[in-house]
Design a protein around this motif. Structure first.
Motif, PDB file in Angstrom:
ATOM      1  N   GLU A 284       0.828  -1.206   0.000  1.00 10.24           N
ATOM      2  CA  GLU A 284       0.000   0.000   0.000  1.00 10.24           C
ATOM      3  C   GLU A 284       0.864   1.260   0.000  1.00 10.24           C
ATOM      4  N   ARG A 285       2.035   1.162   0.634  1.00  6.04           N
ATOM      5  CA  ARG A 285       2.946   2.318   0.675  1.00  6.04           C
ATOM      6  C   ARG A 285       3.829   2.396  -0.557  1.00  6.04           C
ATOM      7  N   GLY A 286       3.673   1.436  -1.479  1.00 10.86           N
ATOM      8  CA  GLY A 286       4.482   1.416  -2.686  1.00 10.86           C
ATOM      9  C   GLY A 286       5.902   0.969  -2.460  1.00 10.86           C
ATOM     10  N   GLU A 287       6.154   0.234  -1.351  1.00 14.97           N
ATOM     11  CA  GLU A 287       7.513  -0.177  -1.003  1.00 14.97           C
ATOM     12  C   GLU A 287       7.745  -1.669  -1.210  1.00 14.97           C
ATOM     13  N   ALA A 288       6.745  -2.397  -1.728  1.00 13.38           N
ATOM     14  CA  ALA A 288       6.888  -3.842  -1.932  1.00 13.38           C
ATOM     15  C   ALA A 288       7.069  -4.137  -3.412  1.00 13.38           C
ATOM     16  N   GLY A 289       8.101  -4.905  -3.724  1.00 10.54           N
ATOM     17  CA  GLY A 289       8.358  -5.275  -5.108  1.00 10.54           C
ATOM     18  C   GLY A 289       7.867  -6.683  -5.414  1.00 10.54           C
ATOM     19  N   GLU A 290       8.191  -7.179  -6.591  1.00 15.92           N
ATOM     20  CA  GLU A 290       7.834  -8.534  -6.986  1.00 15.92           C
ATOM     21  C   GLU A 290       8.917  -9.491  -6.489  1.00 15.92           C
ATOM     22  N   ASP A 291       8.626 -10.215  -5.436  1.00 21.85           N
ATOM     23  CA  ASP A 291       9.576 -11.160  -4.875  1.00 21.85           C
ATOM     24  C   ASP A 291       8.825 -12.405  -4.438  1.00 21.85           C
ATOM     25  N   GLU A 292       9.482 -13.251  -3.642  1.00 20.05           N
ATOM     26  CA  GLU A 292       8.844 -14.503  -3.233  1.00 20.05           C
ATOM     27  C   GLU A 292       7.638 -14.258  -2.339  1.00 20.05           C
ATOM     28  N   THR A 293       7.695 -13.226  -1.515  1.00 17.99           N
ATOM     29  CA  THR A 293       6.545 -12.899  -0.669  1.00 17.99           C
ATOM     30  C   THR A 293       5.356 -12.507  -1.526  1.00 17.99           C
ATOM     31  N   SER A 294       5.617 -11.694  -2.536  1.00 20.46           N
ATOM     32  CA  SER A 294       4.557 -11.294  -3.465  1.00 20.46           C
ATOM     33  C   SER A 294       4.002 -12.499  -4.203  1.00 20.46           C
ATOM     34  N   SER A 295       4.888 -13.406  -4.626  1.00 15.97           N
ATOM     35  CA  SER A 295       4.460 -14.614  -5.325  1.00 15.97           C
ATOM     36  C   SER A 295       3.580 -15.477  -4.429  1.00 15.97           C
ATOM     37  N   LEU A 296       3.978 -15.629  -3.165  1.00 17.69           N
ATOM     38  CA  LEU A 296       3.169 -16.414  -2.228  1.00 17.69           C
ATOM     39  C   LEU A 296       1.809 -15.763  -2.014  1.00 17.69           C
ATOM     40  N   ALA A 297       1.805 -14.449  -1.839  1.00 16.41           N
ATOM     41  CA  ALA A 297       0.543 -13.736  -1.635  1.00 16.41           C
ATOM     42  C   ALA A 297      -0.395 -13.938  -2.823  1.00 16.41           C
ATOM     43  N   ASN A 298       0.154 -13.876  -4.034  1.00 19.37           N
ATOM     44  CA  ASN A 298      -0.664 -14.074  -5.232  1.00 19.37           C
ATOM     45  C   ASN A 298      -1.195 -15.501  -5.305  1.00 19.37           C
ATOM     46  N   THR A 299      -0.340 -16.472  -4.970  1.00 20.26           N
ATOM     47  CA  THR A 299      -0.762 -17.869  -4.999  1.00 20.26           C
ATOM     48  C   THR A 299      -1.894 -18.110  -4.011  1.00 20.26           C
ATOM     49  N   LEU A 300      -1.756 -17.587  -2.807  1.00 14.03           N
ATOM     50  CA  LEU A 300      -2.799 -17.767  -1.790  1.00 14.03           C
ATOM     51  C   LEU A 300      -4.098 -17.092  -2.207  1.00 14.03           C
ATOM     52  N   GLU A 301      -3.984 -15.937  -2.832  1.00 11.91           N
ATOM     53  CA  GLU A 301      -5.189 -15.234  -3.289  1.00 11.91           C
ATOM     54  C   GLU A 301      -5.894 -16.026  -4.380  1.00 11.91           C
ATOM     55  N   GLN A 302      -5.119 -16.581  -5.307  1.00 15.81           N
ATOM     56  CA  GLN A 302      -5.709 -17.383  -6.380  1.00 15.81           C
ATOM     57  C   GLN A 302      -6.428 -18.624  -5.838  1.00 15.81           C
ATOM     58  N   LEU A 303      -5.877 -19.179  -4.760  1.00 11.56           N
ATOM     59  CA  LEU A 303      -6.465 -20.384  -4.171  1.00 11.56           C
ATOM     60  C   LEU A 303      -7.539 -20.066  -3.136  1.00 11.56           C
ATOM     61  N   GLY A 304      -7.779 -18.792  -2.889  1.00 10.39           N
ATOM     62  CA  GLY A 304      -8.771 -18.415  -1.890  1.00 10.39           C
ATOM     63  C   GLY A 304      -8.340 -18.797  -0.484  1.00 10.39           C
ATOM     64  N   MET A 305      -7.034 -18.745  -0.194  1.00  4.78           N
ATOM     65  CA  MET A 305      -6.522 -19.223   1.085  1.00  4.78           C
ATOM     66  C   MET A 305      -5.768 -18.138   1.850  1.00  4.78           C
ATOM     67  N   THR A 306      -6.061 -16.874   1.548  1.00  4.81           N
ATOM     68  CA  THR A 306      -5.384 -15.777   2.231  1.00  4.81           C
ATOM     69  C   THR A 306      -5.664 -15.800   3.728  1.00  4.81           C
ATOM     70  N   GLY A 307      -6.868 -16.207   4.099  1.00  4.82           N
ATOM     71  CA  GLY A 307      -7.203 -16.301   5.516  1.00  4.82           C
ATOM     72  C   GLY A 307      -6.682 -17.572   6.152  1.00  4.82           C
ATOM     73  N   ALA A 308      -6.681 -18.658   5.397  1.00  8.61           N
ATOM     74  CA  ALA A 308      -6.272 -19.954   5.949  1.00  8.61           C
ATOM     75  C   ALA A 308      -4.827 -19.955   6.397  1.00  8.61           C
TER      76      ALA A 308
END
Length: 586
Positions: A284-308
């Protein structure tokens, strides 16, 4: 499959029927179930996978349609033995019987895996036309149309000439899961999985998984867990986060075999949920780039598991189980996932990780507990774990960004750095096992903490090495205690001067010199020993010169002096071994 019913009830209308759908949705499975119920038809199914020509297709049909009658046995030609016999044995006509005559209104030929045909689609077109026109049989094709169009240039051109009807197959999850579960031999597995099947389907549909092969793997993994978990934990299985963890691991690996390291890290690092929440703040602050954390976040979002992910513990037991290890403590695994009634100790980081569901007072109480733990010692009164310190830092750093923590991010970082300085100068007071930083982009404050943690790890490693060296040298001199593995332990890292060591060897007698001799001879048989003990090379050179100077070779010699002169040889060979190894190594 009403369209197939209509197709087969009429004389061959001059076209084939295509069963289409995405890869893995169950096209072949659905056809096989349908074909098994055909009472007045003789279905023959062949696979086009890997075939390249019309002759290959004809041979596959032959192999699927005949049986070899051999005295004492019957060998299907479709089997490995049958194919071998076709190649090398002389088969008499009387030994061949048709499983199904290619006659009108009786035979149904199914060609599966169209998209995996290695030749031009025109070959399949000619084969099907021959079946339809010459033999008058009904013909069914099974294909993933998207993949077939991508791989076979002429698929679209010829498809419209021979396909009169297309049946699109969507996965029937409920039916498939029920049949899979009912097919398990153990009643316990059927009962427990049957009771949780609605939860499994919810996970699958939430992630929009359509590949039934992945679903089959998931059910198999859950069955495997049911067979090994403590019986008292099983009734809590589908109330725990364990099924979602198994689902995440299974789906990620099914989609990408290179995801093994990703799923391992998720379950080896504490409080991944907090890490992802902090990533969202940085984004949100524009300080996060495309890295493994971003990749994991995207994967969890695609699987609907952000809360899990917030409910998954760090669990080496879970990692070992999913990797197929035989040495897994399933009581510990069940406890880690909250499936056993044991009361877990209060963990302030768990409260912080669930900040969205707890009160402000509970969060502030958790902050105080975390700060006290950091300053006082270990989480459970034992050794201070560096991984725990880093988790506390990240959790409170996250709350600081949200304004919930009284200190600013910079103030909190500086306070943590002062605490870490204490461990740099006293590395024996901290446990670095399990410490791992998730690869990613960190801001300047976080990088300061990571650099200091790396310094602690290096200091702790050097301390452990020094202690091991002292212990190993002590054993060489005295012979007391458990013999250390001197193959991979540097014995001279904390040794006194060579002159003093020589005096100690002489004082402890022949046995000590023999132990030193044996230690260095063993190193010569280990190919990569220089990686572990190469630093002993310089000291060994000094010790050689010291022995040569202080123990002259003159007859007659005492047994002790003879042994000391003899130890020069393995020491010299060790020095040469290390030097050659370093020249060879890049």
């Amino acid at each position: 499959m009403r369209q197939l019913d209509n197709y087969l009830r009429t004389p061959q209308p001059g076209y084939a029927v295509l069963i289409a759908g995405d890869w893995g949705v169950g096209k072949s499975y659905k056809w096989a179930r349908y074909a098994s119920g055909l009472a007045d038809r003789s279905p023959i199914t062949i696979s086009a996978a890997g075939l390249v020509s019309l002759e290959d297709l004809e041979r596959a049909l032959l192999q699927a349609s005949i049986a070899l009658e051999i005295p004492g046995m019957v060998a299907e030609v479709g089997s490995v033995l049958g194919k071998a016999l076709l190649r090398v044995a002389k088969i008499e006509p009387k030994d061949i019987t048709w499983r199904a005559e290619l006659t009108r209104e009786k035979t149904v030929v199914c060609i599966d895996d169209i998209e995996r045909f290695a030749g031009p689609f025109s070959a399949i077109f000619g084969f099907v036309v021959n079946l339809i026109d010459s033999s008058g049989v009904h013909c069914v094709l099974i294909a993933d149309e998207v993949r077939a169009a991508e791989k076979l240039d002429d698929f679209g051109k010829y498809k419209e000439r021979i396909v009169g009807a297309t049946i699109h197959v969507d996965p029937d999850l409920a039916t498939f899961c029920r049949l899979m579960v009912n097919g398990f031999a153990e009643e316990k597995s059927r009962q427990i999985l049957g009771g949780g099947i609605a939860h499994v389907i919810e996970l699958i549909e939430g992630a929009r998984v359509t590949n039934l092969r992945t679903v089959r793997t998931l059910l198999g993994e859950l069955k495997r867990l049911i067979e090994v978990l403590p019986s008292e934990a099983l009734e809590q299985l589908f109330k725990s986060p364990l099924p979602s963890a198994v689902f995440f691991w299974t789906v990620v690996l099914a989609r990408d075999a290179n995801g093994r390291e990703l799923v391992r890290k998720v379950f080896s690092i504490d409080h991944v949920g907090t890490m992802l929440a902090l990533h969202d703040v940085m984004k949100e602050r524009g300080e996060a780039g495309e890295d493994e954390t971003s990749s994991l976040a995207n994967t969890l979002e695609q699987l609907g598991m952000t809360g899990a992910v917030r409910s998954w513990p760090a669990s080496q037991e879970f990692i070992d189980h999913m990797r197929g290890s035989l040495d897994v403590n399933y009581h510990v695994l069940a406890t880690q996932f909250g499936m056993l009634p044991e009361v877990r100790p209060y963990d302030p980081l768990t409260v912080i990780g669930n900040y969205a569901t707890v009160s402000d007072a509970e969060v502030q109480e958790a902050i105080r507990h975390a700060q006290t733990e950091l300053m006082a010692g270990g989480h459970d009164g034992g050794a201070v774990k560096l991984s725990r310190i880093f988790s506390i830092y990240r959790s409170l750093y996250f709350l600081s960004f949200k304004g919930v923590f009284v200190e600013t991010p910079d103030q909190w970082t500086q306070a943590l750095l002062r605490r870490l300085d204490e461990f740099v100068s006293a590395p024996w007071t901290i446990d670095c096992d399990g410490y791992e930083v998730w690869p990613g982009e960190y801001n300047a404050e976080e990088r300061q903490v990571i650099v200091r943690c790396d310094e602690i790890v290096e200091a702790a490693r050097e301390h452990v090495k020094a202690v091991a060296g002292v212990t190993a040298l002590s054993w060489i001199l005295s012979g007391e205690g458990v013999p250390p593995n001197t193959d991979v332990t540097a014995v001279f890292s904390s040794a006194p001067s060579p002159e003093v060591l020589l005096e100690e060897l002489q004082a402890n007698g022949i046995a000590a010199v023999v132990r030193l001799n044996q230690a260095f001879r063993k190193r010569l048989s280990l190919i990569n020993s220089p990686d572990f003990v190469g630093e002993d090379r310089h000291y060994a050179q000094q010790l050689i010169r010291c022995i040569e100077r202080e123990v002259p070779f003159q007859r007659p010699m005492s047994l002790l002096n003879a042994e000391l002169r003899q130890v020069i040889t393995p020491l010299q060979r060790f020095v040469q071994y290390v030097e050659r190894y370093r020249v060879r190594s890049p």
